[in-house]
Design a protein around this motif. Sequence first.
Motif, PDB file in Angstrom:
ATOM      1  N   ARG A  23     -47.374  60.839  25.868  1.00  0.00           N
ATOM      2  CA  ARG A  23     -46.825  60.498  27.176  1.00  0.00           C
ATOM      3  C   ARG A  23     -46.300  61.731  27.908  1.00  0.00           C
ATOM      4  O   ARG A  23     -46.545  61.909  29.094  1.00  0.00           O
ATOM      5  CB  ARG A  23     -45.699  59.481  26.995  1.00  0.00           C
ATOM      6  N   GLU A  24     -45.603  62.594  27.184  1.00  0.00           N
ATOM      7  CA  GLU A  24     -45.043  63.808  27.792  1.00  0.00           C
ATOM      8  C   GLU A  24     -46.155  64.781  28.192  1.00  0.00           C
ATOM      9  O   GLU A  24     -46.112  65.390  29.260  1.00  0.00           O
ATOM     10  CB  GLU A  24     -44.073  64.489  26.830  1.00  0.00           C
ATOM     11  N   ILE A  25     -47.150  64.924  27.359  1.00  0.00           N
ATOM     12  CA  ILE A  25     -48.271  65.805  27.680  1.00  0.00           C
ATOM     13  C   ILE A  25     -48.996  65.282  28.914  1.00  0.00           C
ATOM     14  O   ILE A  25     -49.322  66.046  29.822  1.00  0.00           O
ATOM     15  CB  ILE A  25     -49.225  65.938  26.487  1.00  0.00           C
ATOM     16  N   ALA A  26     -49.237  63.988  28.953  1.00  0.00           N
ATOM     17  CA  ALA A  26     -49.909  63.383  30.106  1.00  0.00           C
ATOM     18  C   ALA A  26     -49.075  63.572  31.374  1.00  0.00           C
ATOM     19  O   ALA A  26     -49.618  63.888  32.440  1.00  0.00           O
ATOM     20  CB  ALA A  26     -50.164  61.908  29.853  1.00  0.00           C
ATOM     21  N   ARG A  27     -47.773  63.413  31.259  1.00  0.00           N
ATOM     22  CA  ARG A  27     -46.900  63.589  32.420  1.00  0.00           C
ATOM     23  C   ARG A  27     -46.993  65.014  32.934  1.00  0.00           C
ATOM     24  O   ARG A  27     -47.148  65.262  34.120  1.00  0.00           O
ATOM     25  CB  ARG A  27     -45.449  63.261  32.065  1.00  0.00           C
ATOM     26  N   ARG A  28     -46.937  65.979  32.020  1.00  0.00           N
ATOM     27  CA  ARG A  28     -47.019  67.396  32.413  1.00  0.00           C
ATOM     28  C   ARG A  28     -48.362  67.736  33.043  1.00  0.00           C
ATOM     29  O   ARG A  28     -48.436  68.556  33.946  1.00  0.00           O
ATOM     30  CB  ARG A  28     -46.804  68.297  31.193  1.00  0.00           C
ATOM     31  N   ALA A  29     -49.429  67.109  32.547  1.00  0.00           N
ATOM     32  CA  ALA A  29     -50.774  67.382  33.063  1.00  0.00           C
ATOM     33  C   ALA A  29     -51.086  66.555  34.313  1.00  0.00           C
ATOM     34  O   ALA A  29     -52.071  66.826  34.992  1.00  0.00           O
ATOM     35  CB  ALA A  29     -51.817  67.096  31.989  1.00  0.00           C
ATOM     36  N   GLY A  30     -50.262  65.542  34.575  1.00  0.00           N
ATOM     37  CA  GLY A  30     -50.499  64.694  35.739  1.00  0.00           C
ATOM     38  C   GLY A  30     -51.693  63.766  35.571  1.00  0.00           C
ATOM     39  O   GLY A  30     -52.419  63.491  36.523  1.00  0.00           O
ATOM     40  N   ILE A  31     -51.886  63.297  34.339  1.00  0.00           N
ATOM     41  CA  ILE A  31     -53.007  62.396  34.058  1.00  0.00           C
ATOM     42  C   ILE A  31     -52.487  61.181  33.289  1.00  0.00           C
ATOM     43  O   ILE A  31     -51.388  61.215  32.728  1.00  0.00           O
ATOM     44  CB  ILE A  31     -54.100  63.110  33.233  1.00  0.00           C
ATOM     45  N   PRO A  32     -53.272  60.100  33.248  1.00  0.00           N
ATOM     46  CA  PRO A  32     -52.856  58.915  32.474  1.00  0.00           C
ATOM     47  C   PRO A  32     -52.785  59.224  30.976  1.00  0.00           C
ATOM     48  O   PRO A  32     -53.555  60.046  30.458  1.00  0.00           O
ATOM     49  CB  PRO A  32     -53.955  57.894  32.754  1.00  0.00           C
ATOM     50  N   THR A  33     -51.894  58.553  30.285  1.00  0.00           N
ATOM     51  CA  THR A  33     -51.721  58.740  28.840  1.00  0.00           C
ATOM     52  C   THR A  33     -53.013  58.469  28.082  1.00  0.00           C
ATOM     53  O   THR A  33     -53.308  59.138  27.087  1.00  0.00           O
ATOM     54  CB  THR A  33     -50.597  57.821  28.319  1.00  0.00           C
ATOM     55  N   HIS A  56     -54.600  72.085  29.063  1.00  0.00           N
ATOM     56  CA  HIS A  56     -54.170  73.286  28.345  1.00  0.00           C
ATOM     57  C   HIS A  56     -53.011  73.955  29.080  1.00  0.00           C
ATOM     58  O   HIS A  56     -52.016  74.338  28.478  1.00  0.00           O
ATOM     59  CB  HIS A  56     -55.333  74.265  28.195  1.00  0.00           C
ATOM     60  N   ASP A  57     -53.136  74.093  30.385  1.00  0.00           N
ATOM     61  CA  ASP A  57     -52.080  74.725  31.176  1.00  0.00           C
ATOM     62  C   ASP A  57     -50.768  73.947  31.082  1.00  0.00           C
ATOM     63  O   ASP A  57     -49.691  74.534  31.129  1.00  0.00           O
ATOM     64  CB  ASP A  57     -52.496  74.851  32.642  1.00  0.00           C
ATOM     65  N   SER A  58     -50.865  72.634  30.931  1.00  0.00           N
ATOM     66  CA  SER A  58     -49.654  71.820  30.881  1.00  0.00           C
ATOM     67  C   SER A  58     -48.889  71.979  29.567  1.00  0.00           C
ATOM     68  O   SER A  58     -47.688  71.744  29.525  1.00  0.00           O
ATOM     69  CB  SER A  58     -49.977  70.349  31.120  1.00  0.00           C
ATOM     70  N   VAL A  59     -49.580  72.368  28.503  1.00  0.00           N
ATOM     71  CA  VAL A  59     -48.889  72.575  27.227  1.00  0.00           C
ATOM     72  C   VAL A  59     -48.737  74.055  26.888  1.00  0.00           C
ATOM     73  O   VAL A  59     -48.148  74.395  25.864  1.00  0.00           O
ATOM     74  CB  VAL A  59     -49.571  71.828  26.052  1.00  0.00           C
ATOM     75  N   ALA A  60     -49.272  74.925  27.730  1.00  0.00           N
ATOM     76  CA  ALA A  60     -49.145  76.368  27.503  1.00  0.00           C
ATOM     77  C   ALA A  60     -47.676  76.759  27.517  1.00  0.00           C
ATOM     78  O   ALA A  60     -46.887  76.247  28.289  1.00  0.00           O
ATOM     79  CB  ALA A  60     -49.911  77.141  28.565  1.00  0.00           C
ATOM     80  N   GLY A  61     -47.319  77.644  26.655  1.00  0.00           N
ATOM     81  CA  GLY A  61     -45.937  78.100  26.592  1.00  0.00           C
ATOM     82  C   GLY A  61     -45.067  77.253  25.688  1.00  0.00           C
ATOM     83  O   GLY A  61     -44.004  77.680  25.273  1.00  0.00           O
ATOM     84  N   VAL A  62     -45.512  76.056  25.356  1.00  0.00           N
ATOM     85  CA  VAL A  62     -44.737  75.200  24.466  1.00  0.00           C
ATOM     86  C   VAL A  62     -44.834  75.718  23.045  1.00  0.00           C
ATOM     87  O   VAL A  62     -43.875  75.709  22.295  1.00  0.00           O
ATOM     88  CB  VAL A  62     -45.218  73.732  24.542  1.00  0.00           C
ATOM     89  N   VAL A  63     -46.003  76.214  22.701  1.00  0.00           N
ATOM     90  CA  VAL A  63     -46.239  76.751  21.363  1.00  0.00           C
ATOM     91  C   VAL A  63     -46.605  78.214  21.506  1.00  0.00           C
ATOM     92  O   VAL A  63     -47.664  78.545  22.003  1.00  0.00           O
ATOM     93  CB  VAL A  63     -47.388  75.991  20.662  1.00  0.00           C
ATOM     94  N   ASP A  64     -45.711  79.094  21.092  1.00  0.00           N
ATOM     95  CA  ASP A  64     -45.956  80.531  21.212  1.00  0.00           C
ATOM     96  C   ASP A  64     -46.387  81.164  19.895  1.00  0.00           C
ATOM     97  O   ASP A  64     -46.902  82.257  19.876  1.00  0.00           O
ATOM     98  CB  ASP A  64     -44.703  81.242  21.711  1.00  0.00           C
ATOM     99  N   GLN A  65     -46.189  80.496  18.789  1.00  0.00           N
ATOM    100  CA  GLN A  65     -46.448  81.112  17.503  1.00  0.00           C
ATOM    101  C   GLN A  65     -47.910  81.066  17.081  1.00  0.00           C
ATOM    102  O   GLN A  65     -48.254  81.551  16.037  1.00  0.00           O
ATOM    103  CB  GLN A  65     -45.573  80.489  16.411  1.00  0.00           C
ATOM    104  N   GLU A  66     -48.814  80.562  17.916  1.00  0.00           N
ATOM    105  CA  GLU A  66     -50.207  80.475  17.530  1.00  0.00           C
ATOM    106  C   GLU A  66     -50.913  81.811  17.542  1.00  0.00           C
ATOM    107  O   GLU A  66     -51.834  82.029  16.786  1.00  0.00           O
ATOM    108  CB  GLU A  66     -50.957  79.517  18.453  1.00  0.00           C
ATOM    109  N   GLY A  67     -50.525  82.700  18.420  1.00  0.00           N
ATOM    110  CA  GLY A  67     -51.132  84.018  18.470  1.00  0.00           C
ATOM    111  C   GLY A  67     -52.420  84.055  19.269  1.00  0.00           C
ATOM    112  O   GLY A  67     -52.814  83.068  19.864  1.00  0.00           O
ATOM    113  N   PRO A  68     -53.094  85.193  19.270  1.00  0.00           N
ATOM    114  CA  PRO A  68     -54.256  85.398  20.116  1.00  0.00           C
ATOM    115  C   PRO A  68     -55.462  84.533  19.768  1.00  0.00           C
ATOM    116  O   PRO A  68     -56.326  84.337  20.579  1.00  0.00           O
ATOM    117  CB  PRO A  68     -54.579  86.878  19.947  1.00  0.00           C
TER     118      PRO A  68
END
Length: 75
Positions: A23-33, A56-68
């Motif tokens: 639900r939170e990811i969908a809200r951030r992306a502006g799309i239905p769940t 991807h842009d909506s969840v970017a920055g949430v997880v920084d430990q993934e690396g390149p």
Amino acid sequence: MERRTRLMRVLTRRIALSELGNREIARRAGIPTQRISDLLAGRLEHFSADDLEAIHDSVAGVVDQEGPSSRITPP
């Protein structure tokens, strides 16, 4: 198709690591769940590369430990 597949893999990993709910990811992306549920179920045919990049842009920055290795690069 290969680009969408790669985007989907990266996204499902980011979503799993982010500990955000659908639900939170969908809200951030502006799309239905349901769209997030489709993504996690592997229904790639429901998404364009642009759709996947928007998620991807909506969840970017949430997880920084993934690396390149998690960066999305154009084909």
